[in-house]
Design a protein around this motif. Structure first.
Motif, PDB file in Angstrom:
ATOM      1  N   CYS A  84       0.824  -1.209   0.000  1.00  0.00           N
ATOM      2  CA  CYS A  84       0.000   0.000   0.000  1.00  0.00           C
ATOM      3  C   CYS A  84       0.863   1.266   0.000  1.00  0.00           C
ATOM      4  O   CYS A  84       0.572   2.233  -0.712  1.00  0.00           O
ATOM      5  N   ILE A  85       1.930   1.255   0.800  1.00  0.00           N
ATOM      6  CA  ILE A  85       2.824   2.421   0.868  1.00  0.00           C
ATOM      7  C   ILE A  85       3.481   2.675  -0.480  1.00  0.00           C
ATOM      8  O   ILE A  85       3.578   3.825  -0.942  1.00  0.00           O
ATOM      9  N   VAL A  86       3.925   1.608  -1.142  1.00  0.00           N
ATOM     10  CA  VAL A  86       4.568   1.746  -2.451  1.00  0.00           C
ATOM     11  C   VAL A  86       3.586   2.311  -3.473  1.00  0.00           C
ATOM     12  O   VAL A  86       3.920   3.205  -4.255  1.00  0.00           O
ATOM     13  N   ILE A  87       2.355   1.817  -3.457  1.00  0.00           N
ATOM     14  CA  ILE A  87       1.343   2.292  -4.412  1.00  0.00           C
ATOM     15  C   ILE A  87       1.050   3.773  -4.188  1.00  0.00           C
ATOM     16  O   ILE A  87       0.975   4.565  -5.130  1.00  0.00           O
ATOM     17  N   VAL A  88       0.896   4.163  -2.928  1.00  0.00           N
ATOM     18  CA  VAL A  88       0.627   5.570  -2.613  1.00  0.00           C
ATOM     19  C   VAL A  88       1.796   6.454  -3.046  1.00  0.00           C
ATOM     20  O   VAL A  88       1.605   7.544  -3.606  1.00  0.00           O
ATOM     21  N   ALA A  89       3.025   5.986  -2.814  1.00  0.00           N
ATOM     22  CA  ALA A  89       4.203   6.767  -3.193  1.00  0.00           C
ATOM     23  C   ALA A  89       4.279   6.950  -4.705  1.00  0.00           C
ATOM     24  O   ALA A  89       4.590   8.043  -5.196  1.00  0.00           O
ATOM     25  N   VAL A  90       3.980   5.881  -5.446  1.00  0.00           N
ATOM     26  CA  VAL A  90       4.006   5.974  -6.915  1.00  0.00           C
ATOM     27  C   VAL A  90       2.943   6.942  -7.402  1.00  0.00           C
ATOM     28  O   VAL A  90       3.195   7.785  -8.279  1.00  0.00           O
ATOM     29  N   LEU A  91       1.738   6.869  -6.838  1.00  0.00           N
ATOM     30  CA  LEU A  91       0.663   7.774  -7.244  1.00  0.00           C
ATOM     31  C   LEU A  91       1.007   9.222  -6.926  1.00  0.00           C
ATOM     32  O   LEU A  91       0.724  10.124  -7.719  1.00  0.00           O
ATOM     33  N   MET A  92       1.615   9.446  -5.756  1.00  0.00           N
ATOM     34  CA  MET A  92       2.006  10.814  -5.392  1.00  0.00           C
ATOM     35  C   MET A  92       3.073  11.340  -6.348  1.00  0.00           C
ATOM     36  O   MET A  92       3.030  12.503  -6.762  1.00  0.00           O
ATOM     37  N   THR A  93       4.047  10.493  -6.700  1.00  0.00           N
ATOM     38  CA  THR A  93       5.097  10.913  -7.627  1.00  0.00           C
ATOM     39  C   THR A  93       4.522  11.273  -8.985  1.00  0.00           C
ATOM     40  O   THR A  93       4.870  12.301  -9.573  1.00  0.00           O
ATOM     41  N   LEU A  94       3.605  10.418  -9.484  1.00  0.00           N
ATOM     42  CA  LEU A  94       2.978  10.702 -10.774  1.00  0.00           C
ATOM     43  C   LEU A  94       2.161  11.989 -10.714  1.00  0.00           C
ATOM     44  O   LEU A  94       2.148  12.777 -11.662  1.00  0.00           O
ATOM     45  N   GLY A  95       1.491  12.204  -9.586  1.00  0.00           N
ATOM     46  CA  GLY A  95       0.703  13.423  -9.437  1.00  0.00           C
ATOM     47  C   GLY A  95       1.570  14.662  -9.417  1.00  0.00           C
ATOM     48  O   GLY A  95       1.247  15.682 -10.044  1.00  0.00           O
ATOM     49  N   ILE A  96       2.714  14.603  -8.707  1.00  0.00           N
ATOM     50  CA  ILE A  96       3.632  15.747  -8.641  1.00  0.00           C
ATOM     51  C   ILE A  96       4.219  16.045 -10.011  1.00  0.00           C
ATOM     52  O   ILE A  96       4.287  17.205 -10.443  1.00  0.00           O
ATOM     53  N   LEU A  97       4.649  14.987 -10.730  1.00  0.00           N
ATOM     54  CA  LEU A  97       5.216  15.183 -12.061  1.00  0.00           C
ATOM     55  C   LEU A  97       4.183  15.762 -13.020  1.00  0.00           C
ATOM     56  O   LEU A  97       4.486  16.645 -13.828  1.00  0.00           O
ATOM     57  N   GLY A  98       2.955  15.274 -12.910  1.00  0.00           N
ATOM     58  CA  GLY A  98       1.894  15.797 -13.762  1.00  0.00           C
ATOM     59  C   GLY A  98       1.607  17.257 -13.473  1.00  0.00           C
ATOM     60  O   GLY A  98       1.407  18.056 -14.392  1.00  0.00           O
ATOM     61  N   ALA A  99       1.611  17.624 -12.190  1.00  0.00           N
ATOM     62  CA  ALA A  99       1.370  19.024 -11.813  1.00  0.00           C
ATOM     63  C   ALA A  99       2.502  19.919 -12.309  1.00  0.00           C
ATOM     64  O   ALA A  99       2.276  21.035 -12.775  1.00  0.00           O
ATOM     65  N   GLN A 100       3.748  19.428 -12.228  1.00  0.00           N
ATOM     66  CA  GLN A 100       4.889  20.206 -12.706  1.00  0.00           C
ATOM     67  C   GLN A 100       4.807  20.426 -14.208  1.00  0.00           C
ATOM     68  O   GLN A 100       5.070  21.529 -14.698  1.00  0.00           O
ATOM     69  N   ARG A 101       4.449  19.365 -14.949  1.00  0.00           N
ATOM     70  CA  ARG A 101       4.315  19.511 -16.399  1.00  0.00           C
ATOM     71  C   ARG A 101       3.191  20.474 -16.748  1.00  0.00           C
ATOM     72  O   ARG A 101       3.311  21.272 -17.684  1.00  0.00           O
ATOM     73  N   PHE A 102       2.109  20.414 -15.989  1.00  0.00           N
ATOM     74  CA  PHE A 102       0.984  21.316 -16.243  1.00  0.00           C
ATOM     75  C   PHE A 102       1.390  22.765 -15.995  1.00  0.00           C
ATOM     76  O   PHE A 102       1.068  23.655 -16.792  1.00  0.00           O
ATOM     77  N   ARG A 103       2.122  23.005 -14.892  1.00  0.00           N
ATOM     78  CA  ARG A 103       2.563  24.370 -14.589  1.00  0.00           C
ATOM     79  C   ARG A 103       3.533  24.882 -15.651  1.00  0.00           C
ATOM     80  O   ARG A 103       3.458  26.042 -16.068  1.00  0.00           O
ATOM     81  N   GLU A 104       4.451  24.021 -16.096  1.00  0.00           N
ATOM     82  CA  GLU A 104       5.408  24.442 -17.112  1.00  0.00           C
ATOM     83  C   GLU A 104       4.715  24.738 -18.440  1.00  0.00           C
ATOM     84  O   GLU A 104       5.043  25.711 -19.121  1.00  0.00           O
TER      85      GLU A 104
END
Length: 227
Positions: A25-45
């Motif tokens: 569960c921790i690994v899945i949450v970490a992966v989802l958070m990473t994907l969300g952060i990367l997606g937000a960064q790409r959106f801002r850029e």
């Protein structure tokens, strides 16, 4: 006859999660958070890139207005006159915008360290670069000379291929200009691409080439006699 209860009814039920399940569960949450952060960064850029294109278009309009009121002559740079010799100072004074509004137009949203110059009691921030081949006059030394002669906008044979303004990723020089393809235009996408406003007013996204020599062949820098 005696009824025999199922074995499962006599055994204690398992409650909670095992250590392995918690780790998964921790690994899945970490992966989802990473994907969300990367997606937000790409959106801002990408949002900053859209703002950059809009600013370059608006700034191109001001440059064109300046040329229209000066017999087609594009703004030029005079070395030796300080800030008053820089191209954007001429355009700024011609359009009459407040310093704060002009600073917004002159600076790419992705620029990490734009230059700030004091103009009287006002400060102007800038980061975009300008094609110095439209006119560069060296007023220093005993014999002032035109490094690049003045150019008239309407004499350009292929305005859609002549760079007018470009992104700048590093601190621009005092002229805030360019006369050939510089790597500093790769101001977006972690240095992958930059925006260039052409003389006809349209803006192109140019990706950084493996070699700087691969880019100039597509564009006319104003060095030939037809411009």
């Amino acid at each position: 006859m005696r009824t025999i209860a199922p074995i499962s009814q006599g055994m204690p039920r398992k409650t909670g999660f095992t250590v392995v399940e918690l780790l998964v569960c921790i690994v899945i949450v970490a992966v989802l958070m990473t994907l969300g952060i990367l997606g937000a960064q790409r959106f801002r850029e990408e949002a900053r890139a859209v703002q950059c294109v809009r600013k370059l278009r608006d700034l191109s309009v001001l440059v064109h207005n300046y040329a229209r009121d000066h017999d087609g002559m594009l703004a030029w740079y005079v070395r030796g006159q300080g800030v008053k010799g820089i191209w954007w100072y001429k355009v700024w004074k011609h359009c009459g915008l407040p310093a704060r509004e002009m600073s917004k137009l002159l600076t790419c949203p992705s620029h990490p360290d734009p230059r700030i110059l004091k103009v009287g009691n006002e400060e102007v921030t800038f980061g975009y670069r300008y094609n110095k081949r439209f006119g560069y006059y060296n007023d220093t030394g005993a014999a002032p000379t035109w490094t690049y002669p003045l150019r008239k906008m309407y004499l350009a044979g292929s305005p859609s291929k002549v760079p007018l303004l470009g992104d700048s990723y590093v601190m621009p020089d005092s002229a805030s200009g360019f006369d050939s393809w510089p790597d500093i235009w790769a101001a977006h996408g972690n240095g992958r691409y930059g925006h260039v406003a052409m003389l006809d007013g349209h803006v192109e996204r140019i990706f950084k080439a493996p070699s700087a020599s691969e880019v100039p062949g597509k564009y006319n820098w104003g060095a030939d006699a037809n411009f």
